[in-house]
Design an enzyme around this catalytic site. Structure first.
Site, PDB file in Angstrom:
ATOM      1  N   ASP A 143      62.143 -13.305 102.429  1.00 26.20           N
ATOM      2  CA  ASP A 143      61.638 -13.964 101.090  1.00 26.20           C
ATOM      3  C   ASP A 143      60.160 -13.423 101.402  1.00 26.20           C
ATOM      4  OD1 ASP A 143      60.451 -15.682  99.352  1.00 26.20           O
ATOM      5  OD2 ASP A 143      61.255 -17.617 100.281  1.00 26.20           O
ATOM      6  N   LEU A 144      59.734 -12.874 100.165  1.00 27.60           N
ATOM      7  CA  LEU A 144      58.347 -12.314 100.215  1.00 27.60           C
ATOM      8  C   LEU A 144      57.239 -13.593 100.224  1.00 27.60           C
ATOM      9  CD1 LEU A 144      58.185  -9.201  97.719  1.00 27.60           C
ATOM     10  CD2 LEU A 144      58.710  -9.260 100.189  1.00 27.60           C
TER      11      LEU A 144
ATOM     12  N   TYR B  63      56.888 -12.328  92.184  1.00 24.49           N
ATOM     13  CA  TYR B  63      56.880 -13.594  91.198  1.00 24.49           C
ATOM     14  C   TYR B  63      56.360 -13.140  89.974  1.00 24.49           C
ATOM     15  CZ  TYR B  63      54.584 -17.827  89.905  1.00 24.49           C
ATOM     16  OH  TYR B  63      54.177 -19.161  89.226  1.00 24.49           O
TER      17      TYR B  63
ATOM     18  N   ASP C  27      52.918  -3.102  83.747  1.00 23.73           N
ATOM     19  CA  ASP C  27      52.217  -2.776  82.884  1.00 23.73           C
ATOM     20  C   ASP C  27      51.093  -3.919  82.734  1.00 23.73           C
ATOM     21  OD1 ASP C  27      54.197  -4.744  81.806  1.00 23.73           O
ATOM     22  OD2 ASP C  27      53.416  -4.081  79.754  1.00 23.73           O
TER      23      ASP C  27
ATOM     24  N   TYR D 120      48.874 -13.066  87.085  1.00 25.32           N
ATOM     25  CA  TYR D 120      49.938 -12.245  87.462  1.00 25.32           C
ATOM     26  C   TYR D 120      49.669 -10.885  87.722  1.00 25.32           C
ATOM     27  CZ  TYR D 120      54.320  -9.159  86.526  1.00 25.32           C
ATOM     28  OH  TYR D 120      55.404  -8.362  86.617  1.00 25.32           O
TER      29      TYR D 120
END
Length: 300
Positions: free
Chosen positions: A39-40, A64, A105, A128
């Site tokens: 789990d990161l 995420y 991107d 993000y």
């Protein structure tokens, strides 16, 4: 070659595991690892996961990806998208193995007027994108043997994505409003998986692509409105009808996180580095993924 793949419940990780299971290429063993094992959000668990699998290469599509929610969950987004990849890179460096990391991107601000090259300056607009850019930077600092693969507008026959959202809301509605001033390239998860497998094969055959940052998407570009119209053109053959898709500016569809207005990626560098790289138009890929989506629906 044993390859550890993270994020196997996600679109790209899942596609990679399924594709590898059907792959006739000998010598590649894909070991899919779910969040229960790696789990990161808990970077301290990375070493144990790698020790258990003992891979020759790590592929990390896990991330995420809740773009809007990230604006309120900054710490979690950075833990998963920066600290997790940093721990992976450090663990790979210690074991002298490589890492292929999937990025986005959204590291660009969208003010460009030509497809973005890997070397272009980054300037993310939201949490993000900033967390993904931070993850890229951490990997570059920790591990020389890395490939960072930026992609865009990912969708698949299963999971939460734009195509499936359009099909869900469009099935019972006569009209939808979709933004037409954001430009990018819809890219099927199965195509990203195929590109990653091509990179793995090249490495296994002792002709690896040089470490660095590359772009991979389908060929061509469109807007979210154009993507929606293409989806419903295919759906009409099944439904016997299609909703009207009204084109609107982003200003009429405000979101917590600002999106880049133009995020088309230039894939030339990767195509030149790996002539065997599979790539096709986004419309051709959509034909295949849409058909798979309809087939799955019919079997339910």
């Amino acid at each position: 070659m044993r390859v550890l793949v993270t994020g196997v419940t996600g679109q790209v990780g899942g596609a990679l595991v399924r594709m590898a299971a059907d792959d006739a290429a000998a010598g590649i063993e894909i070991v899919g690892v779910g969040r229960d094992r790696l789990d990161l959000a808990q970077p301290g668990l990375v070493d144990g996961a790698l020790d258990a699998v003992r891979p020759d290469l790590v592929v990390n599509p896990a991330a995420y990806t809740a773009v809007d929610k990230a604006e309120q969950e900054r710490d979690l987004a950075f833990t998963i998208n920066r600290d997790g990849p940093a721990a992976l890179a450090a663990a790979c460096a210690e074991r002298k193995i490589g890492l292929i990391h999937v990025s986005t991107d959204y590291v660009f601000d969208g003010e460009g007027t030509r497809p973005y090259r890997p070397s272009d300056p980054v300037s993310p607009l939201g949490v993000y994108g900033a967390s993904k850019e931070a993850g890229e930077t951490a990997i570059r600092h920790a591990l020389e043997d890395h490939l960072i693969l930026r992609t865009a507008w990912v969708y698949a026959a299963r999971g939460a994505n734009f195509m499936n959202t359009m099909l869900r809301v469009g099935k019972d509605r006569d009209e939808l409003r979709v933004v037409d001033d954001q430009h990018g390239t819809p890219t099927a998860a199965v195509d990203i998986a195929a590109a990653i497998l091509a990179l793995v094969r090249a490495r296994m055959e002792a002709s690896p692509v040089a470490p660095g940052t590359y772009h991979y998407t389908a060929d061509g570009e469109t807007t979210w409105h154009g993507f929606a119209e293409a989806i419903f053109a295919r759906a009409e053959r099944h439904w016997g009808r299609r909703p009207t898709v009204q084109a609107i500016p982003s200003a009429e569809y405000p979101t917590p996180a600002k999106r880049p207005a133009y995020s088309v990626l230039d894939t030339t560098a990767l195509i030149e580095a790996l002539p065997t790289l599979p790539h096709r138009s986004w419309q051709t890929a959509l034909d295949e993924v849409f058909a798979a989506r309809m087939a799955a629906e019919e079997t339910v």
